[in-house]
Structures are given as structure tokens and as C-alpha cells.
Design a protein around this motif. Structure first.
Motif, PDB file in Angstrom:
ATOM      1  N   ARG A   1      -3.245  -1.197   4.356  1.00  0.00           N
ATOM      2  CA  ARG A   1      -3.517  -2.368   5.066  1.00  0.00           C
ATOM      3  C   ARG A   1      -4.068  -2.168   6.423  1.00  0.00           C
ATOM      4  O   ARG A   1      -5.286  -2.925   6.795  1.00  0.00           O
ATOM      5  N   GLY A   2      -3.937  -1.046   7.152  1.00  0.00           N
ATOM      6  CA  GLY A   2      -4.514  -0.761   8.403  1.00  0.00           C
ATOM      7  C   GLY A   2      -6.045  -0.707   8.134  1.00  0.00           C
ATOM      8  O   GLY A   2      -6.883  -1.031   8.894  1.00  0.00           O
ATOM      9  N   LEU A   3      -6.305   0.447   7.225  1.00  0.00           N
ATOM     10  CA  LEU A   3      -7.776   0.655   6.826  1.00  0.00           C
ATOM     11  C   LEU A   3      -8.603  -0.275   6.564  1.00  0.00           C
ATOM     12  O   LEU A   3      -9.758  -0.355   6.927  1.00  0.00           O
ATOM     13  N   SER A   4      -8.152  -1.295   5.730  1.00  0.00           N
ATOM     14  CA  SER A   4      -8.892  -2.628   5.222  1.00  0.00           C
ATOM     15  C   SER A   4      -9.013  -3.509   6.237  1.00  0.00           C
ATOM     16  O   SER A   4      -9.508  -4.505   6.024  1.00  0.00           O
ATOM     17  N   ASP A   5      -8.249  -3.363   7.151  1.00  0.00           N
ATOM     18  CA  ASP A   5      -8.568  -4.407   8.269  1.00  0.00           C
ATOM     19  C   ASP A   5      -9.815  -4.515   8.891  1.00  0.00           C
ATOM     20  O   ASP A   5     -10.430  -5.439   9.251  1.00  0.00           O
ATOM     21  N   ASP A   6     -10.349  -3.278   8.887  1.00  0.00           N
ATOM     22  CA  ASP A   6     -12.046  -3.319   8.875  1.00  0.00           C
ATOM     23  C   ASP A   6     -12.575  -3.557   7.713  1.00  0.00           C
ATOM     24  O   ASP A   6     -12.752  -2.715   6.771  1.00  0.00           O
ATOM     25  N   PRO A   7     -13.436  -4.707   7.720  1.00  0.00           N
ATOM     26  CA  PRO A   7     -14.042  -5.066   6.514  1.00  0.00           C
ATOM     27  C   PRO A   7     -15.169  -4.026   6.037  1.00  0.00           C
ATOM     28  O   PRO A   7     -15.749  -3.956   4.859  1.00  0.00           O
ATOM     29  N   GLN A   8     -15.561  -3.175   7.121  1.00  0.00           N
ATOM     30  CA  GLN A   8     -16.817  -2.176   6.670  1.00  0.00           C
ATOM     31  C   GLN A   8     -16.022  -1.100   5.783  1.00  0.00           C
ATOM     32  O   GLN A   8     -16.851  -0.206   5.143  1.00  0.00           O
ATOM     33  N   ASN A   9     -14.711  -0.976   6.020  1.00  0.00           N
ATOM     34  CA  ASN A   9     -14.163   0.338   5.162  1.00  0.00           C
ATOM     35  C   ASN A   9     -13.750  -0.034   3.553  1.00  0.00           C
ATOM     36  O   ASN A   9     -13.183  -0.970   3.545  1.00  0.00           O
TER      37      ASN A   9
ATOM     38  N   ARG B   1     -15.570   9.114   2.808  1.00  0.00           N
ATOM     39  CA  ARG B   1     -14.962   9.570   4.183  1.00  0.00           C
ATOM     40  C   ARG B   1     -13.927  10.526   3.658  1.00  0.00           C
ATOM     41  O   ARG B   1     -14.031  11.750   4.449  1.00  0.00           O
ATOM     42  N   GLU B   2     -12.673  10.164   3.443  1.00  0.00           N
ATOM     43  CA  GLU B   2     -11.501  11.197   3.263  1.00  0.00           C
ATOM     44  C   GLU B   2     -10.769  10.565   2.107  1.00  0.00           C
ATOM     45  O   GLU B   2     -10.623   9.581   1.498  1.00  0.00           O
ATOM     46  N   VAL B   3     -10.149  11.671   1.536  1.00  0.00           N
ATOM     47  CA  VAL B   3      -9.064  11.691   0.534  1.00  0.00           C
ATOM     48  C   VAL B   3      -7.545  11.628   1.279  1.00  0.00           C
ATOM     49  O   VAL B   3      -7.592  12.611   2.096  1.00  0.00           O
ATOM     50  N   ILE B   4      -6.758  10.915   1.041  1.00  0.00           N
ATOM     51  CA  ILE B   4      -5.475  10.758   1.606  1.00  0.00           C
ATOM     52  C   ILE B   4      -4.332  10.811   0.869  1.00  0.00           C
ATOM     53  O   ILE B   4      -4.281  10.017   0.142  1.00  0.00           O
TER      54      ILE B   4
ATOM     55  N   ASP C   1      -4.376   4.613  12.870  1.00  0.00           N
ATOM     56  CA  ASP C   1      -5.043   5.038  14.282  1.00  0.00           C
ATOM     57  C   ASP C   1      -5.542   6.176  14.346  1.00  0.00           C
ATOM     58  O   ASP C   1      -6.873   6.491  14.793  1.00  0.00           O
ATOM     59  N   LEU C   2      -4.858   7.173  13.840  1.00  0.00           N
ATOM     60  CA  LEU C   2      -5.580   8.551  13.728  1.00  0.00           C
ATOM     61  C   LEU C   2      -6.716   8.621  12.867  1.00  0.00           C
ATOM     62  O   LEU C   2      -7.769   9.213  13.248  1.00  0.00           O
ATOM     63  N   VAL C   3      -6.676   8.019  11.563  1.00  0.00           N
ATOM     64  CA  VAL C   3      -7.858   8.154  10.862  1.00  0.00           C
ATOM     65  C   VAL C   3      -9.004   7.251  11.406  1.00  0.00           C
ATOM     66  O   VAL C   3     -10.282   7.870  11.534  1.00  0.00           O
ATOM     67  N   LEU C   4      -8.831   6.080  12.184  1.00  0.00           N
ATOM     68  CA  LEU C   4      -9.972   5.375  12.600  1.00  0.00           C
ATOM     69  C   LEU C   4     -10.638   6.101  14.015  1.00  0.00           C
ATOM     70  O   LEU C   4     -11.583   5.928  14.176  1.00  0.00           O
ATOM     71  N   GLU C   5      -9.731   6.618  14.578  1.00  0.00           N
ATOM     72  CA  GLU C   5     -10.155   7.502  15.848  1.00  0.00           C
ATOM     73  C   GLU C   5     -10.913   8.594  15.688  1.00  0.00           C
ATOM     74  O   GLU C   5     -11.884   8.870  16.333  1.00  0.00           O
ATOM     75  N   ASP C   6     -10.696   9.099  14.354  1.00  0.00           N
ATOM     76  CA  ASP C   6     -11.489  10.497  13.995  1.00  0.00           C
ATOM     77  C   ASP C   6     -12.359  10.033  13.124  1.00  0.00           C
ATOM     78  O   ASP C   6     -13.159  10.737  12.161  1.00  0.00           O
ATOM     79  N   ARG C   7     -12.952   8.837  12.709  1.00  0.00           N
ATOM     80  CA  ARG C   7     -13.974   8.161  11.637  1.00  0.00           C
ATOM     81  C   ARG C   7     -14.817   9.311  11.386  1.00  0.00           C
ATOM     82  O   ARG C   7     -15.827   9.469  12.258  1.00  0.00           O
ATOM     83  N   LEU C   8     -14.800   9.824  10.351  1.00  0.00           N
ATOM     84  CA  LEU C   8     -16.079  10.635   9.910  1.00  0.00           C
ATOM     85  C   LEU C   8     -17.286   9.890   9.280  1.00  0.00           C
ATOM     86  O   LEU C   8     -17.006   8.669   8.919  1.00  0.00           O
ATOM     87  N   PRO C   9     -18.290  10.484   9.435  1.00  0.00           N
ATOM     88  CA  PRO C   9     -19.644   9.699   8.689  1.00  0.00           C
ATOM     89  C   PRO C   9     -19.333   9.734   7.077  1.00  0.00           C
ATOM     90  O   PRO C   9     -18.738  10.576   6.825  1.00  0.00           O
ATOM     91  N   ARG C  10     -19.923   8.760   6.697  1.00  0.00           N
ATOM     92  CA  ARG C  10     -20.089   8.815   5.278  1.00  0.00           C
ATOM     93  C   ARG C  10     -20.757  10.094   4.734  1.00  0.00           C
ATOM     94  O   ARG C  10     -21.880  10.347   5.291  1.00  0.00           O
ATOM     95  N   ARG C  11     -20.354  10.527   3.855  1.00  0.00           N
ATOM     96  CA  ARG C  11     -20.867  11.647   3.083  1.00  0.00           C
ATOM     97  C   ARG C  11     -21.988  11.098   2.062  1.00  0.00           C
ATOM     98  O   ARG C  11     -21.877  10.011   1.579  1.00  0.00           O
TER      99      ARG C  11
END
Length: 540
Positions: free
Chosen positions: A20-28, A246-249, A526-536
Motif C-alpha cells: 500500500r505504502g510503496l504504491s502511494d507513489d504512482p511512479q513506483n 529496484r528491490e526484492v523484498i 519510509d525506509l525503502v523510500l528514503e533509501d530509494r535506489l536508482p532503477r537497474r
């Protein structure tokens, strides 16, 4: 080629708020993947239906421990949710955050940002508590938290009797004062189970950047060197690869997340070599530090007006079903317990190390793990040891992802753990022999009045002791050599891989673990978004 920014493995208590939280940003672009099916079925949505799901192989992993020497070589049944919502779609819906000291201890172990004052805003953010908003509680979040729709007179009498034995009353054990006795809250909304999936994901399913896929069995995390690049799954008998830009969780839970890590080459080198798995990164703590609340059940025969056993059997159960469908207010709309008391097993404990749960009904628990409501009126009281000193392990049975792991909890291997539980049984007896609850009791059924000595009670624990199904800690957070993730939940030694579920807890919380697991998923956003990694860059 399937490519997402974030792949979340497991649509359960932590994975759902994370999605829910990661998809709040439509760019993700977010993929939430689940091994089981949809959870939209009557017995999942009905709070009292949890007993109907106990052995359902479609929505339940149906795990068993290894034989336990201290428990007469019994294999203990461990149900875990295998559907959207995970175990929050299968459990007793009890909502208890834990004690302030639990989280402050996490922080003292070197986990910055995980003390009580750090996590409190996330507890408040995630809940919609019917009691209103204050400095401890939230009333605007997605997850509905409510009191029992029916509060039995015997529950009030249990609280009154407990206070007479020296246990203080607490109005809200999720508020300012955790230790004490009071009514339990549940994640139930208008008489229906409010799982993490239903609360966080179902309302936003129309988001174009959020994809939910069911019946996908994850085989392993894929790596390029030490960089996580995606996952391999089996769906409809076909093997597929899904890429993460970006990440596997991993949010597969304390039993599945360490297994997936090991199958992927992250774990003890000796363990992986034994099963012919190529080593990606040596991480000896994977699958270690398994903790669970050991559970003992006591039962009492009671006067008829003290118990609602009769309402759940015979012709009355059909009336309860009709009343539930019509109004949502019936005994079918209740969680698994009504009252909890948090007490010390001895005065020198810093804070409560035992949880006593009371329910105005009783059941028989059989060795194969099945339960049945008693035909006579009865009351059930359970004891959970909150801070066990023993730890167990999750190891591999084979390199086949479809084989369950080996679960070895090591219950009753520490003398102080045994002492604490025996103290809990004696405290229950003290409460149940105090007025006004004593007038409702006609006989102690289990353990039974003939079992008086510590040795006799220990033998009862060996024969009947069980798990509260609160497994945590198998990919613990920390900075010591056995820590699997850091305090930002990144898997140590590799890149672009996190774990977000109860397996990261350094140690158990004081109470049922679903609420803190949902908090972990909420904070992880918040942790994931604060550390937002560039797309591979992903080649076709």
C-alpha cells in the motif's frame, strides 16, 4: 519480460501495508505476490470461522515441527496463513502492540529507529481505533480496531477477580499502560475480520501501478553476483522469472523467509553445501534465533450463564449464524479471547513476562492439533510465556522449495522458562478461585485439581504444551555476526534485497505478534523510500 520496481513476496501482515505504502507513489511499479489464493470467503471473513480454517490445505501451510525431546517427541502443529492477508486472515484477530520496553530493547541492541518512541507514530498511523485519537492511539488509519461486540459478564468478573489478586486494571493495553488486566481489542470491522490485506490493499486494487498475483510459489531470489535482480516462481506448473528494477523484498514470514533466503544461496555455508545450493553470501544467522510464545491451556467447568459454549453448538449455532448474517452482532463476531492480563512470574522481573488470556468459552485441544467446543458450559484461560530464553532453528529439509523447512523450537529446554510457565498456572488458579469469578466455576477440568506439585505441572506442560503461533526472529535485525538484516531491513552482504516481516524481530514482543508485524510493514515504507535506489538497467 515482467519488470517491477519493487517485488514483495508475501501478501500478509507486513507485505500488505508495504505494498500500500510503496504504491502511494504512482511512479513506483509494485508487485505483491502470494503463494495462496484469494481470502474472500465466508469462514475467513467471519471471526469465529478461524476453527474452520485450521486444517484447510488451500489457505493454510499446515506446518509441523520436528519431534521435540522435552515434549515426549511430539510434533507440534503450526498453522500459517497461505492466502491474501497471510496469517492475519487465519488468526484470532487479537490486537496487542507489546510493551514499551520490548521496542526500547531492540534499539539498545543497536537498531537505530526502532525504540518505542520511534515506532509509536507507525502504530498510530496504521490503525483506525474506535476509541478515538490521542497521543498513543490513531483513528484515521486503514486498519479497524474494535472492542468485543459482546462482553460477557464472566469477563467482567475475571477482570474484577484479577484485580483482587494484585493485578492493576488497564483501560487500554495499547495505550499508556500495557501491564495489567483489561479487555482485548481486535482487528474486526462491523463483525468481519479486517485482515492486513483487506485493510491496506483491497481499497487500492484499482491502482494501475499495483499488481497482485496469487497462487505463485517462489522458488528463489535471483542474483547477479551479490545483487538481487528478481525472483523465480512457479505458476500453473510453469517456471517464470520476474525482474526487480529496484528491490526484492521478502515478507513471507518467519518460517518461509529464511527458507527462501537459503534456497537462494544466502545462509550458513555448511547448511547450503549439505543440500547442493551454491553460496551467494555466508550469513550464519539465517534460520537461527527462532522464538515463539510457549502456550499452556487451562479449562474450567462453569455455570451455564457464564459461558457461550451452548451458543456455538446444537440448534443454537444456527440461530447465531442467522443473527450474525442479519446484524453482524453475535458470538460469531468475536475474536479468540476477550480479556488479557499481563503479569510478572516473579517480583524481580522488570515488566510482565506472562500473558494470561481469558475467554468465556472452552474447548478440547487434541494431540493432532484439532479443537472442538465443549458441550458443557466452560471457561478457558491460557498462559503464554512472553520472553523465552530458548531459541530454535529453521533449516532446510531439501533443496526443493515445495518441501517445508525443518522447524525446531526447543521448547522447555531452559529451566527458567519452565519455572515461569508454572508460575503462570498458579496465578491462573489464584484468579479463578477469587471472587467474583470463583462463584461461576464449578470445577477445574485441566490441568485438574490433582496436579499440584511443580513436577506434576511440568509433566502436564510436556504432554499438552503448545505454540501460540507467534514465531519470530529467524532473520533478526542487528549488527552482530548473527544478524541477517541491518536496522533498515537490508539483508547484510548483498544488495537490493530486504526482509520485512516478523522474522526481523531481535526478540519477541509482549503479546500477540500480529500488530507489531503490521507496524514493521508500515515503517518499512519510509525506509525503502528514503533509501530509494536508482532503477537497474534490465536487458531484454
Amino acid at each position: 519480460m515482467a519488470v517491477y520496481d519493487y517485488i514483495i513476496v508475501g501478501a500478509g501482515s507486513a507485505g500488505s501495508p508495504l505494498a500500500r505504502g510503496l504504491s502511494d507513489d504512482p511512479q513506483n511499479r509494485v508487485l505483491l505476490i502470494e503463494a495462496g489464493p484469494s481470502s474472500d470467503r465466508f469462514w475467513v471473513n467471519t471471526p469465529a470461522g478461524m476453527a474452520m480454517l485450521y486444517f484447510d490445505r488451500e489457505v493454510n501451510w499446515n506446518f509441523y515441527t520436528e519431534p521435540m525431546a522435552k515434549l515426549h517427541d511430539r510434533r507440534m502443529y503450526w498453522p500459517r496463513g497461505k492466502m491474501l492477508g497471510g496469517s492475519s486472515s487465519l488468526n484470532g484477530m487479537i490486537f496487542i502492540r507489546g510493551h514499551r520496553n520490548d521496542f526500547d530493547s531492540w534499539a539498545r541492541l543497536g537498531n537505530s529507529g526502532w525504540g518505542y518512541d520511534d515506532v509509536l507514530p507507525y502504530f498510530r498511523k496504521m490503525e483506525r481505533y474506535e476509541g478515538g485519537d490521542d497521543q498513543y492511539r490513531g483513528s484515521y488509519g486503514p486498519l479497524h480496531i474494535t472492542d468485543p461486540v459482546i462482553k460477557q459478564n464472566s469477563s467482567f468478573d475475571f477482570i474484577s477477580a484479577a484485580t483482587k489478586t494484585g493485578i492493576p486494571f488497564t483501560e487500554d493495553m495499547n495505550g499508556a499502560v500495557h501491564d495489567g488486566v483489561g479487555f482485548i481489542q481486535h482487528n474486526i470491522d462491523k463483525g468481519r475480520r479486517h485482515s492486513a490485506y483487506k485493510a491496506f490493499v483491497e481499497p487500492v486494487l484499482n491502482r494501475p501501478n499495483l499488481t497482485v498475483q496469487t497462487k505463485c510459489e517462489v522458488q528463489r531470489v535471483l542474483f547477479n553476483g551479490r545483487v538481487a535482480t528478481g525472483i523465480e516462481i512457479v505458476r500453473d506448473g510453469r517456471r517464470e522469472t520476474i525482474h526487480a528494477a529496484r528491490e526484492v523484498i521478502l515478507s513471507a514470514g518467519s518460517l518461509k523467509s529464511p527458507q527462501i533466503l537459503m534456497l537462494s544461496g544466502v545462509g550458513s555455508a555448511a547448511e547450503l553445501k549439505q543440500h547442493g545450493i551454491d553460496l551467494v553470501h555466508e550469513s550464519p544467522g539465517v534460520g537461527q534465533n527462532l522464538q515463539d510464545h510457549f502456550y499452556i491451556h487451562t479449562g474450567y467447568r462453569s455455570t451455564p450463564d457464564s459461558s457461550y459454549n451452548a451458543n456455538l453448538s446444537g440448534l443454537r449455532k444456527y440461530w447465531e449464524g442467522f443473527r450474525y448474517l442479519l446484524t453482524g452482532h453475535s458470538y460469531l463476531a468475536l475474536g479468540s479471547s476477550q480479556v488479557a492480563a499481563f503479569v510478572k512470574s516473579r517480583p524481580e522481573e522488570e515488566y510482565a513476562d506472562l500473558q494470561i488470556s481469558f475467554r468465556p468459552m472452552s474447548f478440547k485441544y487434541f494431540p493432532d492439533g484439532t479443537v472442538a467446543v465443549d458441550r458443557h458450559p466452560g471457561l478457558g484461560v491460557s498462559i503464554y510465556q512472553l520472553r523465552p530464553r530458548t531459541t530454535g532453528t529453521v533449516t532446510l529439509r531439501s533443496a526443493n522449495p515445495s518441501d517445508p523447512g525443518r522447524y525446531t523450537p526447543n521448547f522447555l529446554t531452559d529451566a527458567d522458562d519452565v519455572r515461569a510457565v508454572i508460575a503462570g498456572i498458579r496465578k491462573v488458579r489464584e484468579i479463578m478461585s477469587s471472587e467474583p469469578i470463583a462463584s461461576r466455576v464449578t470445577a477445574e477440568e485441566v490441568p485438574g485439581p490433582s496436579l499440584r506439585t511443580d513436577e506434576q505441572l511440568y509433566q502436564y506442560m510436556q504432554a499438552t504444551g503448545n505454540s501460540a503461533h507467534h514465531q519470530v526472529g529467524t532473520c533478526k535485525m542487528g549488527s552482530d555476526p548473527m544478524a541477517v538484516v541491518d536496522d533498515r531491513l537490508r539483508v547484510r552482504g548483498v544488495e537490493r534485497l530486504r526482509i520485512v516481516d516478523a522474522s526481523i524481530m531481535p526478540h519477541l514482543t509482549s503479546g500477540n505478534t500480529n500488530a507489531p508485524t503490521i507496524m514493521i510493514g508500515t515503517k518499512a515504507v519510509d525506509l525503502v523510500l528514503e533509501d530509494r535506489l536508482p532503477r537497474r538497467s534490465i536487458a531484454s
